[in-house]
Enzyme design. Structure first.
Site, mmCIF file in Angstrom:
data_model
loop_
_atom_site.group_PDB
_atom_site.id
_atom_site.type_symbol
_atom_site.label_atom_id
_atom_site.label_comp_id
_atom_site.label_asym_id
_atom_site.label_seq_id
_atom_site.Cartn_x
_atom_site.Cartn_y
_atom_site.Cartn_z
ATOM 1 C CD GLU A 117 -2.873 1.087 -0.017
ATOM 2 O OE1 GLU A 117 -2.981 2.140 -0.688
ATOM 3 O OE2 GLU A 117 -3.481 0.049 -0.296
ATOM 4 C CD GLU A 125 -3.012 5.670 -5.796
ATOM 5 O OE1 GLU A 125 -3.196 6.495 -4.873
ATOM 6 O OE2 GLU A 125 -3.775 4.715 -5.999
#
Length: 116
Positions: free
Chosen positions: A64, A71
């Site tokens: 994550e 991102e």
């Protein structure tokens, strides 16, 4: 080796984790990890089972964090919507999903026989 520089790098790593703590998905993974850790204490897991659980938690949270970094870099490199930017972000999120699903399956394999 510059010891001061080495330990200073930990400060950057901690700052990265703190920055990512505001991400909704990371909060979910951390809350899930807390539930699993409590369940592990209540269930009285073996040392091997604990190692597997801790490893899976680390893998999912690490994935994550990497997804969040990807991102951010994609958003920086391509502020406008671009199909390749979307694909990169989707693929990184998909990797987290694969690890998360594997961790759920492993958790079920460890916990269900002890609970049933």
């Amino acid at each position: 080796m510059n010891v001061r520089k080495f330990f200073g790098s930990f400060r950057f790593a901690v700052e990265g984790v703190r920055t990512a703590m505001y991400e909704q998905n990371l909060k979910f993974h951390l809350a899930s990890a807390a539930v699993v850790l409590i369940a592990g204490i209540v269930t009285d897991l073996t040392i091997i089972e604990w190692c597997i659980i801790i490893l899976m938690i680390a893998i999912v949270i690490g994935a994550e964090l990497i997804n969040t970094a990807i991102e951010r870099v994609v958003d920086l490199a391509s502020p406008e919507i671009h199909p390749l930017a979307k694909q990169a972000k989707d693929i990184a999120a998909g990797a987290v999903l694969v690890f998360a699903l594997a961790s759920v399956i492993i958790g079920l394999l460890i916990f269900l026989p002890k609970w049933l």
